[in-house]
Design an enzyme around this catalytic site. Structure first.
Site, PDB file in Angstrom:
ATOM      1  N   LYS A 102       0.759  -1.112   0.003  1.00  0.00           N
ATOM      2  CA  LYS A 102      -0.096   0.049  -0.060  1.00  0.00           C
ATOM      3  C   LYS A 102       0.894   1.224  -0.174  1.00  0.00           C
ATOM      4  O   LYS A 102       1.470   1.661   0.919  1.00  0.00           O
ATOM      5  CB  LYS A 102      -0.883   0.190   1.322  1.00  0.00           C
ATOM      6  CG  LYS A 102      -1.899   1.147   1.004  1.00  0.00           C
ATOM      7  CD  LYS A 102      -2.762   1.442   2.637  1.00  0.00           C
ATOM      8  CE  LYS A 102      -2.785   2.861   2.783  1.00  0.00           C
ATOM      9  NZ  LYS A 102      -3.359   3.345   4.012  1.00  0.00           N
ATOM     10  N   GLY A 163      -7.523   9.121  10.292  1.00  0.00           N
ATOM     11  CA  GLY A 163      -8.042   9.079  11.836  1.00  0.00           C
ATOM     12  C   GLY A 163      -8.895   9.868  12.218  1.00  0.00           C
ATOM     13  O   GLY A 163      -9.040  10.302  13.624  1.00  0.00           O
ATOM     14  N   ALA A 189      -9.416   5.679   4.796  1.00  0.00           N
ATOM     15  CA  ALA A 189      -9.345   6.708   5.944  1.00  0.00           C
ATOM     16  C   ALA A 189     -10.822   7.390   6.018  1.00  0.00           C
ATOM     17  O   ALA A 189     -11.325   7.680   5.019  1.00  0.00           O
ATOM     18  CB  ALA A 189      -8.332   7.760   5.335  1.00  0.00           C
ATOM     19  N   GLY A 190     -10.951   7.619   7.309  1.00  0.00           N
ATOM     20  CA  GLY A 190     -12.204   8.655   7.884  1.00  0.00           C
ATOM     21  C   GLY A 190     -13.390   7.784   8.170  1.00  0.00           C
ATOM     22  O   GLY A 190     -14.168   8.514   8.763  1.00  0.00           O
ATOM     23  N   ASN A 211      -8.394   1.420  10.592  1.00  0.00           N
ATOM     24  CA  ASN A 211      -7.450   1.260  11.322  1.00  0.00           C
ATOM     25  C   ASN A 211      -8.059   2.035  13.091  1.00  0.00           C
ATOM     26  O   ASN A 211      -8.604   1.429  13.801  1.00  0.00           O
ATOM     27  CB  ASN A 211      -5.872   1.830  11.195  1.00  0.00           C
ATOM     28  CG  ASN A 211      -4.959   1.160  12.419  1.00  0.00           C
ATOM     29  OD1 ASN A 211      -3.819   1.479  12.318  1.00  0.00           O
ATOM     30  ND2 ASN A 211      -5.503   0.587  13.502  1.00  0.00           N
ATOM     31  N   THR A 212      -7.954   3.446  12.901  1.00  0.00           N
ATOM     32  CA  THR A 212      -8.291   4.270  14.144  1.00  0.00           C
ATOM     33  C   THR A 212      -9.843   3.588  14.569  1.00  0.00           C
ATOM     34  O   THR A 212     -10.075   3.804  15.859  1.00  0.00           O
ATOM     35  CB  THR A 212      -8.244   5.672  13.834  1.00  0.00           C
ATOM     36  OG1 THR A 212      -6.831   5.933  13.179  1.00  0.00           O
ATOM     37  CG2 THR A 212      -8.128   6.416  15.133  1.00  0.00           C
TER      38      THR A 212
END
Length: 261
Positions: A102, A163, A189-190, A211-212
């Site tokens: 990635k 994040g 993301a997001g 992830n987050t």
């Protein structure tokens, strides 16, 4: 080939949820959350996570064996094409010639917004070098098409800032990207909660990387389980095709004729 299979770089996966391995309290929690998510592809920040480069320290490889998971080394923390290319060449050595990666080249440490010019430069080098490149980018349909034409095997536009947990801020751009792409489009993301994941999948995304949203939840393992279900539900809803929206006109579910007065 099953409609429920995610196909990337010639390999099929039954889960459309890809998860990161950072931000957990320890590798034991990482493993438990990933098991609950059902993910088969896990991302690893080569500059932050030990996968053998730091001898004598606990290695992620012991908790998430590469025989069980497909590793997706990423270039988190890289701000130039050269840095990103160097990082992924190191990952290929550490993971015995592993090609699926990635790419992310950041442009700003506060927002972690991608530098698309450096991203394109790095993608060109990596594709020529034989890597299978999944690429994090802005939600710009033109840039996404360029990255696909360079030879990236998947494009990964952000839904909102890394994040941030702000969810899908521009569904219209994502739809344009999906409609024009011939490679898988994954939101990266997001995503903040399960409903964000479901919306992304309902738009027609091939998958989601997060992830987050899991690691930052009060109960990461329970959130991982919620995300697994949300991705599956959103995919099924997309395949089913939602009913048309009808403004100001209700249609009863049951027929109204023939009712006893």
């Amino acid at each position: 080939m099953s409609m429920n299979t995610l196909n990337i770089a010639g390999k099929s996966y039954s889960s459309r949820l890809l998860v990161g391995t950072g931000k957990y309290k320890d590798f034991t929690e990482t493993r438990a959350a990933i098991d609950a998510s059902g993910a088969e592809i896990v991302t690893v920040a080569i500059r932050r996570t030990n996968i053998g480069q730091n001898a004598g320290e606990p290695s992620l490889l012991d908790y998430l064996p590469p025989e069980e998971f497909t590793y997706l080394p990423n270039t988190a923390g890289c701000y130039s094409a050269d840095d990103a290319v160097r990082t992924l060449r190191l990952a290929r050595e550490l993971l015995d010639g592993h090609k699926l990666v990635k790419l992310e080249v950041l442009g700003d440490p506060n927002t972690l917004y991608p530098n698309v010019i450096e991203t394109i430069k790095a993608a060109e080098v990596l594709v020529k070098d034989g890597f299978d490149v999944m690429v994090y980018t802005s939600d710009d349909p033109i840039i996404c098409k360029q990255l696909e034409e360079i030879g990236c095997c998947a494009v990964m536009p952000l839904a909102s800032l890394i994040g941030s947990g702000m969810g899908i801020l521009n569904p219209w751009n994502l739809q344009i990207i999906i409609e024009n792409a011939k490679v898988p489009v994954l939101v990266d993301a997001g995503v903040g909660t399960a409903s964000d994941a479901a919306i992304a999948m309902e738009l027609g995304c091939a998958g989601i990387l997060m992830n987050t949203a899991i690691a930052g939840a009060n109960n990461p393992i329970l959130m991982a389980s919620a995300m697994k279900k949300a991705v599956e539900a959103g995919r099924e809803a997309f395949l089913a095709g939602r009913m048309a929206k009808k403004l100001y006109s209700a249609t009863p579910s049951s027929p109204a004729s023939g009712l006893i007065a």
